[in-house]
Design an enzyme around this catalytic site. Structure first.
Site, PDB file in Angstrom:
ATOM      1  N   LYS A   1      -2.331  -1.605  -3.463  1.00 46.54           N
ATOM      2  CA  LYS A   1      -3.204  -0.431  -3.403  1.00 46.54           C
ATOM      3  C   LYS A   1      -2.372   0.847  -3.467  1.00 46.54           C
ATOM      4  CE  LYS A   1      -5.993   1.979  -0.059  1.00 46.54           C
ATOM      5  NZ  LYS A   1      -6.419   1.966   1.338  1.00 46.54           N
TER       6      LYS A   1
ATOM      7  N   LYS B   1       0.869  -1.180   0.000  1.00 42.88           N
ATOM      8  CA  LYS B   1       0.000   0.000   0.000  1.00 42.88           C
ATOM      9  C   LYS B   1       0.905   1.229   0.000  1.00 42.88           C
ATOM     10  CE  LYS B   1      -3.308   2.545   2.710  1.00 42.88           C
ATOM     11  NZ  LYS B   1      -4.287   2.473   3.799  1.00 42.88           N
TER      12      LYS B   1
END
Ligand code: PB1
Length: 328
Positions: A251, A198
């Site tokens: 992400k 992420k």
């Protein structure tokens, strides 16, 4: 013309064109992020996220029922507390009367077939808006952060979540959550989906507007990965698979397709998720409104690029529209 030069014979028909994809987008691949707030009767538009709303638990059934009828298979819950007492440890995160715990219980009761994931983080519940517990100097205090995240994850599992998804990026939280799930008797009942790679992206703005979760000072660059950090992402993916993650996630998605490809190579035996985050969704909407492209075409083109990169699960705010588009 040399025989080997001719490729067009293989994709001159819509059906043969569809056969060229290794994986087709299906409804069961789509996980819908939804915002649950602590005003039970709320139904509040989120201006920066077209078509998305903050929902109170009393409105949840009316919101989700038609989507389940259209084939919605999974959701991921984000608590958006607007009235709670935020503190240094994110105490309201697992308040039994809080929006997430109440939302899990209601959705489990009303929609037995719906797979319910919950985001696990402290940023919506801490006074400072960071994703962990802090030292006095404002830096992350890893041990108490990990312990608190694991505690919240176990609370959501007890409430009935099928899956917990820690988006905090604290070092070692996957191992701690897995241990907490096992100790609570949920090791075989609750999936652990790790936001492994992420990044500290500029694409989270609309979410932070929606969730009121922007940090009150500084930024998240010391715990979310640097956007250019390909090696760190590979190390984080390997770390989380070894610590017990059941699903790996990358992400954001579109600017990180190479990382998705790396994850598919590094964790070939894990389901691989990606999150088309709020800023990606808003960007696609803005381009369509500006007449650059057709919204539906670009929604498919971006999500199919994530499948091509190796994803088996996509978290996307386009889920409700895809439920219609995939039936046409
Ligand atoms: O759609 C999105 O932008 C998702 C944002 C994401 C939620 N998991 C986080 C990004 C951020 O605000 O740093 C929230 C962090 N716990």
């Amino acid at each position: 013309m040399d025989i080997s030069s001719i490729l067009q014979g293989g994709y001159q028909h819509p059906l043969s064109r569809s056969w060229q994809a290794k994986r087709q987008l299906t409804k069961s691949m789509l996980m819908y992020p939804i915002f649950i707030t602590d005003d039970a009767d709320a139904e509040v538009e989120i201006p920066s996220l077209p078509g998305q709303k903050r929902w109170g638990v009393n409105k949840l059934e009316g919101f989700i029922a038609p989507l389940v009828k259209k084939g919605l298979k999974s959701v991921i819950l984000f608590g958006v507390p607007l009235k709670c007492e935020k503190d240094m440890a994110g105490t309201p995160a697992d308040d039994p009367d809080g929006p997430v715990v109440q939302g899990i219980k209601l959705l489990r009761a009303r929609f037995p077939s719906l797979y319910i994931a919950t985001d696990v983080c402290l940023c919506e519940y801490t006074a400072h808006g960071h994703c962990g517990v802090l030292h006095a100097d404002g830096t992350i205090d890893t041990e108490p952060s990990v312990a608190r995240i694991a505690q919240v994850a176990a609370s959501y599992a007890r409430a009935g979540a099928h899956c917990v998804a820690p988006s905090d990026m604290m070092d070692g939280r996957i191992k701690a959550i897995k241990r907490a799930l096992i100790d609570a008797g949920f090791g075989n009942k609750c999936t652990l989906m790790s936001y492994s790679a992420k990044f500290a992206s500029a694409l989270y703005g609309p979410f932070r507007d929606a969730a009121g979760s922007a940090p009150s000072f500084g930024d998240r660059k010391c715990y979310q990965l640097p956007p250019a950090a390909k090696g760190l992402a590979r190390r984080a993916i390997l770390r989380d698979t070894s610590e017990g993650a059941d699903i790996i996630m990358v992400k954001p998605a579109l600017p990180y397709l190479d990382i998705i490809q790396d994850a598919a190579e590094l964790a070939p035996d894990h389901p691989l998720a990606c999150y088309q985050v709020s800023g990606e969704y808003a960007m696609i909407y803005a381009g369509a409104r500006a007449g650059v492209y057709d919204l539906r075409t670009m929604a498919f083109e971006t999500c199919e690029s994530m499948l091509r990169a190796g994803c088996t699960l996509i978290l996307t705010y386009f889920t409700p529209q895809f439920l219609d588009w995939l039936d046409e």
